[in-house]
Design a protein around this motif. Structure first.
Motif, PDB file in Angstrom:
ATOM      1  N   ARG A  94       0.827  -1.206   0.000  1.00 30.60           N
ATOM      2  CA  ARG A  94       0.000   0.000   0.000  1.00 30.60           C
ATOM      3  C   ARG A  94       0.863   1.258   0.000  1.00 30.60           C
ATOM      4  O   ARG A  94       0.596   2.216  -0.733  1.00 30.60           O
ATOM      5  N   LEU A  95       1.905   1.273   0.834  1.00 28.43           N
ATOM      6  CA  LEU A  95       2.771   2.439   0.908  1.00 28.43           C
ATOM      7  C   LEU A  95       3.517   2.645  -0.404  1.00 28.43           C
ATOM      8  O   LEU A  95       3.630   3.772  -0.900  1.00 28.43           O
ATOM      9  N   ASP A  96       4.032   1.570  -0.979  1.00 18.22           N
ATOM     10  CA  ASP A  96       4.756   1.694  -2.251  1.00 18.22           C
ATOM     11  C   ASP A  96       3.841   2.231  -3.350  1.00 18.22           C
ATOM     12  O   ASP A  96       4.241   3.096  -4.130  1.00 18.22           O
ATOM     13  N   ALA A  97       2.623   1.718  -3.414  1.00 14.80           N
ATOM     14  CA  ALA A  97       1.681   2.194  -4.426  1.00 14.80           C
ATOM     15  C   ALA A  97       1.339   3.659  -4.190  1.00 14.80           C
ATOM     16  O   ALA A  97       1.251   4.454  -5.147  1.00 14.80           O
ATOM     17  N   PHE A  98       1.152   4.039  -2.926  1.00 12.34           N
ATOM     18  CA  PHE A  98       0.862   5.436  -2.609  1.00 12.34           C
ATOM     19  C   PHE A  98       2.013   6.338  -3.058  1.00 12.34           C
ATOM     20  O   PHE A  98       1.789   7.389  -3.674  1.00 12.34           O
ATOM     21  N   ALA A  99       3.254   5.957  -2.734  1.00 12.74           N
ATOM     22  CA  ALA A  99       4.404   6.790  -3.081  1.00 12.74           C
ATOM     23  C   ALA A  99       4.556   6.912  -4.597  1.00 12.74           C
ATOM     24  O   ALA A  99       4.846   8.002  -5.112  1.00 12.74           O
ATOM     25  N   GLN A 100       4.352   5.820  -5.315  1.00 13.22           N
ATOM     26  CA  GLN A 100       4.439   5.877  -6.775  1.00 13.22           C
ATOM     27  C   GLN A 100       3.383   6.816  -7.356  1.00 13.22           C
ATOM     28  O   GLN A 100       3.659   7.594  -8.288  1.00 13.22           O
ATOM     29  N   ASP A 101       2.177   6.749  -6.797  1.00 12.72           N
ATOM     30  CA  ASP A 101       1.112   7.626  -7.260  1.00 12.72           C
ATOM     31  C   ASP A 101       1.441   9.092  -6.963  1.00 12.72           C
ATOM     32  O   ASP A 101       1.222   9.966  -7.813  1.00 12.72           O
ATOM     33  N   PHE A 102       1.972   9.370  -5.764  1.00 13.75           N
ATOM     34  CA  PHE A 102       2.329  10.753  -5.416  1.00 13.75           C
ATOM     35  C   PHE A 102       3.422  11.268  -6.348  1.00 13.75           C
ATOM     36  O   PHE A 102       3.367  12.425  -6.804  1.00 13.75           O
ATOM     37  N   GLU A 103       4.386  10.434  -6.641  1.00 16.94           N
ATOM     38  CA  GLU A 103       5.458  10.830  -7.569  1.00 16.94           C
ATOM     39  C   GLU A 103       4.896  11.153  -8.947  1.00 16.94           C
ATOM     40  O   GLU A 103       5.301  12.140  -9.583  1.00 16.94           O
ATOM     41  N   ALA A 104       3.952  10.321  -9.425  1.00 14.60           N
ATOM     42  CA  ALA A 104       3.360  10.557 -10.735  1.00 14.60           C
ATOM     43  C   ALA A 104       2.533  11.842 -10.749  1.00 14.60           C
ATOM     44  O   ALA A 104       2.536  12.589 -11.741  1.00 14.60           O
ATOM     45  N   ARG A 105       1.844  12.132  -9.652  1.00 17.06           N
ATOM     46  CA  ARG A 105       1.010  13.334  -9.585  1.00 17.06           C
ATOM     47  C   ARG A 105       1.848  14.612  -9.561  1.00 17.06           C
ATOM     48  O   ARG A 105       1.469  15.626 -10.153  1.00 17.06           O
ATOM     49  N   HIS A 106       2.981  14.580  -8.854  1.00 10.77           N
ATOM     50  CA  HIS A 106       3.683  15.822  -8.536  1.00 10.77           C
ATOM     51  C   HIS A 106       5.126  15.875  -9.032  1.00 10.77           C
ATOM     52  O   HIS A 106       5.801  16.889  -8.821  1.00 10.77           O
ATOM     53  N   GLY A 107       5.610  14.815  -9.675  1.00  9.39           N
ATOM     54  CA  GLY A 107       6.952  14.847 -10.241  1.00  9.39           C
ATOM     55  C   GLY A 107       8.053  14.999  -9.207  1.00  9.39           C
ATOM     56  O   GLY A 107       9.090  15.619  -9.472  1.00  9.39           O
TER      57      GLY A 107
END
Length: 296
Positions: A243-256
């Protein structure tokens, strides 16, 4: 270079405060701000600079002895400071079983920066604050060595981190930071005029007492409006979850923005979860402190 003059390293202070558009906050009337302490200095980023600066001035060029695990970013920052400012560093590393193995990239960087690594068994490491154990470690160190605790968290570190709170006062209503040893939270809360949220990355529920002790040592008593949310350690120090890894990947994709997993990602996950829980009233400006990585 003058070992007393840390300004020669040209830290970027105050660090930038960047608003980001994130609908997970916006739909609840919240504003998310990223306090980019990771940009303060390439070798001493974030809380490392703030926690080490006053300690290095106190050491005044003497050898510095400090402590950390095999992947400690505090050890790396201390070693880098020694290279940049020209003083010897000694790192006491948890785990004597590591002595005969090739150095991992983190410890290899410490060694390349001139840090003398000394591996001790875990029982000795746990007892490192006991006077007899510390005296034995110091007896093997260069004369006059200055001791900085694990993670860099002591009264001087808390005083240094109070500047972070002052930089955010009036610009945010809530400040959030990931917590390892508690020094950053202790200082941030003392300097901040709003509410401070600490997100522990270790389980065990011990951090409340550590933060209070640091504030007592640094400021003479409790300071600031702060609390801890213990729900987001994801299994403990050094642990992540899918869950944490997926969250971090999503945050990176949203905000670069690359997100460090063991500290920063857990703090950001806590903020998104609290926003969904409507823990903050509409209109709240939330500053997430991007500490870089490790040993907060």
């Amino acid at each position: 270079m003058d070992t007393y003059d840390l300004s020669a390293l040209r830290p970027r202070l105050p660090s930038p405060l960047e608003p980001v558009e994130d609908e997970r906050f916006a739909r609840h009337g919240l504003t998310l701000l990223l306090k980019r302490d990771d940009l303060i200095h390439p070798d001493l980023p974030g809380n490392k600079w703030r926690k080490l600066a006053l300690n290095l001035r106190a050491a005044a060029g003497r050898p510095v002895l400090t402590f950390g695990g095999a992947y400690s970013n505090h050890l790396r920052a201390t070693a880098a400071a020694g290279r940049l400012l020209g003083f010897p560093t000694i790192g006491i590393v948890r785990g004597d079983e590591l002595a005969g193995r090739p150095l991992n990239p983190s410890l290899a960087r410490c060694a390349a920066d001139g840090m003398r690594l000394e591996f001790v068994d875990r029982a000795t490491y746990r007892a490192k604050h006991e006077p007899t154990v510390l005296a034995a470690l110091l007896a093997r160190a260069p004369e006059g060595a200055y001791v900085v605790p694990e993670g860099g968290s002591n009264a001087l570190a808390a005083e240094g981190c109070a500047a972070l709170g002052r930089e955010l006062s009036g610009r945010a209503d809530v400040a959030a930071v990931a917590c390892g040893t508690g020094g950053t939270l202790a200082g941030l809360a003392a300097g901040f005029a709003g509410r401070t949220l600490g997100v522990p990355v270790l389980k065990g529920g011990f951090l409340d007492g550590e933060v209070r002790a640091l504030q007592e040592a640094a400021f003479g008593g409790p300071r600031g409006d702060w609390r801890l949310d213990e729900r987001f350690h994801c299994g403990g120090y050094g642990r992540t979850t899918p869950r944490l890894d997926a969250f971090a990947q999503d945050f990176e994709a949203r905000h670069g923005l690359a997100i460090e997993r063991l500290y920063v990602a857990k703090m950001l996950l806590a903020l998104v979860s609290l926003a969904e829980e409507r823990a903050f009233p509409p209109g709240t400006r939330i500053a997430a402190v991007i500490t870089g990585s490790g040993d907060c």
